[in-house]
Write a protein that holds these residues in place. Structure first.
Motif, PDB file in Angstrom:
ATOM      1  N   GLN A 154      48.178  28.936  30.958  1.00 21.33           N
ATOM      2  CA  GLN A 154      48.793  29.585  32.096  1.00 21.33           C
ATOM      3  C   GLN A 154      48.557  31.090  32.081  1.00 21.33           C
ATOM      4  OE1 GLN A 154      49.702  29.018  34.859  1.00 21.33           O
ATOM      5  NE2 GLN A 154      50.905  27.163  35.119  1.00 21.33           N
ATOM      6  N   ALA A 155      48.833  31.692  33.230  1.00 24.50           N
ATOM      7  CA  ALA A 155      48.758  33.138  33.403  1.00 24.50           C
ATOM      8  C   ALA A 155      49.686  33.496  34.555  1.00 24.50           C
ATOM      9  CB  ALA A 155      47.327  33.586  33.691  1.00 24.50           C
ATOM     10  N   ILE A 156      49.824  34.789  34.807  1.00 23.15           N
ATOM     11  CA  ILE A 156      50.595  35.279  35.950  1.00 23.15           C
ATOM     12  C   ILE A 156      49.635  36.000  36.876  1.00 23.15           C
ATOM     13  CG2 ILE A 156      52.446  36.809  36.718  1.00 23.15           C
ATOM     14  CD1 ILE A 156      53.794  36.371  34.021  1.00 23.15           C
ATOM     15  N   GLY A 157      49.618  35.614  38.141  1.00 23.33           N
ATOM     16  CA  GLY A 157      48.720  36.247  39.096  1.00 23.33           C
ATOM     17  C   GLY A 157      49.130  37.680  39.411  1.00 23.33           C
ATOM     18  N   HIS A 158      48.132  38.568  39.489  1.00 27.32           N
ATOM     19  CA  HIS A 158      48.321  39.972  39.866  1.00 27.32           C
ATOM     20  C   HIS A 158      49.313  40.706  38.956  1.00 27.32           C
ATOM     21  CE1 HIS A 158      45.979  39.397  43.568  1.00 27.32           C
ATOM     22  NE2 HIS A 158      46.579  38.224  43.626  1.00 27.32           N
ATOM     23  N   PRO A 159      49.102  40.675  37.640  1.00 30.99           N
ATOM     24  CA  PRO A 159      49.983  41.414  36.733  1.00 30.99           C
ATOM     25  C   PRO A 159      49.792  42.921  36.915  1.00 30.99           C
ATOM     26  CG  PRO A 159      48.069  40.617  35.546  1.00 30.99           C
ATOM     27  CD  PRO A 159      47.971  40.049  36.937  1.00 30.99           C
ATOM     28  N   LYS A 160      50.870  43.674  36.702  1.00 33.60           N
ATOM     29  CA  LYS A 160      50.797  45.122  36.922  1.00 33.60           C
ATOM     30  C   LYS A 160      51.521  45.944  35.860  1.00 33.60           C
ATOM     31  CE  LYS A 160      50.714  44.543  41.971  1.00 33.60           C
ATOM     32  NZ  LYS A 160      51.443  44.792  43.232  1.00 33.60           N
TER      33      LYS A 160
END
Length: 371
Positions: free
Chosen positions: A216-222
Motif C-alpha cells: 500500500q501507499a498514500i496518494g499525493h503525500p506532502k
C-alpha cells in the motif's frame, strides 16, 4: 470581392490544416484507465504523454492559456537523489537504521518467527465454511492499490504455472486500481466488497483466506518524513485488523513496500515517499513485536485481533543501480507513462520476487509449496 473570397478561402484552408483542439476529456479518460492498470495502446500512450507535457508547461487540465507559474512550471518532479535499499542500509536515514526489521536485521526476531511458525501450523485446507478437509482450499489474497494489482496479477499467472505451488493453494488478486491505503481503512469500504466478489469468482469464501499480501501507499503525500510514513503505518494498522475481522481464519499477512519511484512525473507517490514507505511497514511490524494489544496474534495472550505480520519480498531498488543481494534494478522502461506504475517488465520482476518468496521462504513455503 475577389480579395474577400480569397481571404475566406485562405482562412477555411488554414482551419482545415490546423491541429484539432487538445481533448482533455480523452486525456483524463486515458489517465483513469492507466491508473486502473489497463494496458494502453501506442496512440493512447502518446496522447497521455502530450497531456503530461502540456500540464508540465503550465496548461491547466481542461485547456486554456498556460498558468503564470513563474520559472518553475508545475508539477513535473525531477528526482536526482540516491538512496540505499533498506536491506543494505548502513548509515542512518533520518535517524533510522537499516534492515527490514531494524538493527541491520532482514530476518524477523526469534519470538516473531516462532509466532509465525505457530500460525503456519494452523494453515490447512478448509471447506467453504472454514472447516478442515483434505479437499479444501488455502486462499492467498492480495490487498492494495493499482501497482499492487498490476504486479500481483502477473504473479497469479506465474504462480499457477509454478510446479512448486501446492494445488490446493489458490492465489486471488483482490487489489484494485486507485484504492490506496485510506480507501481500505474503513470496515464498510467498497474495496472489501470487490475483494470478496473476486474470491467468489474463484470459487472461494472469506473463510478460506488464510494468508494475504499487502502493498500500500498514500496518494499525493506532502508532509515529508516521518509524518507521511507514520500516516501510512496507521492506515496499515487499520487494514490488517480489518482483514482479521473479515477473514476469520487469516493467519499471516506479508507486507511489502513500493518499487522505485524516481522516474515519477506526477506527485501521485514519487521519491522519496516510495522509499520511505518501507519504514511504515517496519514500524507496524515492530508494534506487534513489542506487544501492541490491538495487533495481538498470539492465542494464549487473549483475543486474536490481527494476523502475524511479516515482511514479504522487499521490492525497492535505487533506479538503475543494482542491489547487492540480487542485482535488482529499475530503468525508465520499467515504469509507465507517469513514471509511477509498473510496465510489463517491472510487473514481471515483482512477480518473480513473489514467486521465489512464497516457494522458498521458510516462513511461507510450509503452507504454500507442495509437501
Amino acid at each position: 470581392m475577389k480579395i474577400l473570397a480569397f481571404l475566406i478561402l485562405f482562412l477555411s484552408a488554414s482551419l482545415l490544416l490546423a491541429d484539432p483542439p487538445f481533448d482533455w476529456n480523452r486525456a483524463k479518460e486515458i489517465h483513469a484507465r492507466a491508473q486502473r492498470g489497463e494496458v494502453l495502446s501506442d496512440d493512447d500512450r502518446k496522447y497521455l504523454d502530450e497531456a503530461i507535457r502540456r500540464h508540465n508547461a503550465g496548461e491547466p487540465i481542461g485547456g486554456g492559456p498556460a498558468k503564470p507559474t513563474g520559472p518553475t512550471p508545475v508539477p513535473i518532479l525531477q528526482w536526482s537523489g540516491h538512496l540505499t535499499p533498506l536491506t543494505e542500509l548502513k548509515d542512518p536515514y533520518h535517524g533510522q537504521n537499516g534492515g527490514l526489521y531494524g538493527g541491520g536485521k532482514n530476518e524477523p526476531p526469534p519470538a516473531q518467527a516462532a509466532l509465525a511458525n505457530q500460525a503456519i501450523a494452523q494453515i490447512q485446507p478448509l471447506d467453504t465454511e472454514g472447516h478442515p478437509t483434505p479437499s479444501g482450499k488455502i486462499a492467498l489474497l492480495s490487498i492494495g492499490m493499482s501497482n499492487t494489482t498490476m504486479e500481483f496479477s502477473a504473479f497469479v499467472k506465474d504462480a499457477d504455472a509454478d510446479p512448486r505451488k501446492a494445488a490446493n493453494v489458490i492465489v486471488v488478486d483482490g487489489a484494485q486500481g486507485g484504492k490506496d491505503a485510506p480507501a481500505w481503512s474503513k470496515t464498510d469500504a467498497p474495496p472489501w466488497d470487490v475483494a470478496n466478489q473476486r474470491l467468489t469468482a474463484a470459487g472461494l469464501t472469506p473463510q478460506q483466506v488464510q494468508a494475504i499480501w499487502i502493498k500500500q501507499a498514500i496518494g499525493h503525500p506532502k508532509a515529508g518524513f516521518p509524518a507521511e510514513a507514520k500516516r501510512l503505518r496507521d492506515y496499515l494498522r487499520d487494514i490488517v485488523t480489518l482483514a482479521k475481522q473479515k477473514y476469520p481464519n487469516l493467519r499471516i499477512a506479508y507486507l511489502s513496500s513500493r518499487i522505485y519511484g524516481g522516474y515519477a512525473v506526477t506527485p501521485l507517490n514519487p521519491e522519496p515517499y516510495a522509499y520511505e514507505g518501507a519504514f511504515a511497514v517496519r514500524w507496524l511490524i515492530d508494534q506487534q513485536i513489542k506487544g501492541d494489544p490491538a495487533l495481538n496474534a498470539a492465542p494464549e495472550k487473549g483475543q486474536v485481533k490481527a494476523p502475524v505480520l511479516l515482511w514479504g519480498p522487499y521490492l525497492w531498488a535505487d533506479g538503475q543501480t543494482p542491489r547487492e543481494s540480487d542485482h535488482l534494478f529499475y530503468t525508465k522502461d520499467d515504469l509507465g507513462n507517469d513514471g509511477t506504475h509498473p510496465s510489463p517488465t517491472a510487473r514481471a520482476k515483482v512477480a518473480r520476487l513473489l514467486t521465489e518468496f512464497f516457494a522458498t521462504n521458510p516462513l511461507a513455503k510450509p503452507w504454500y509449496a507442495k509437501k
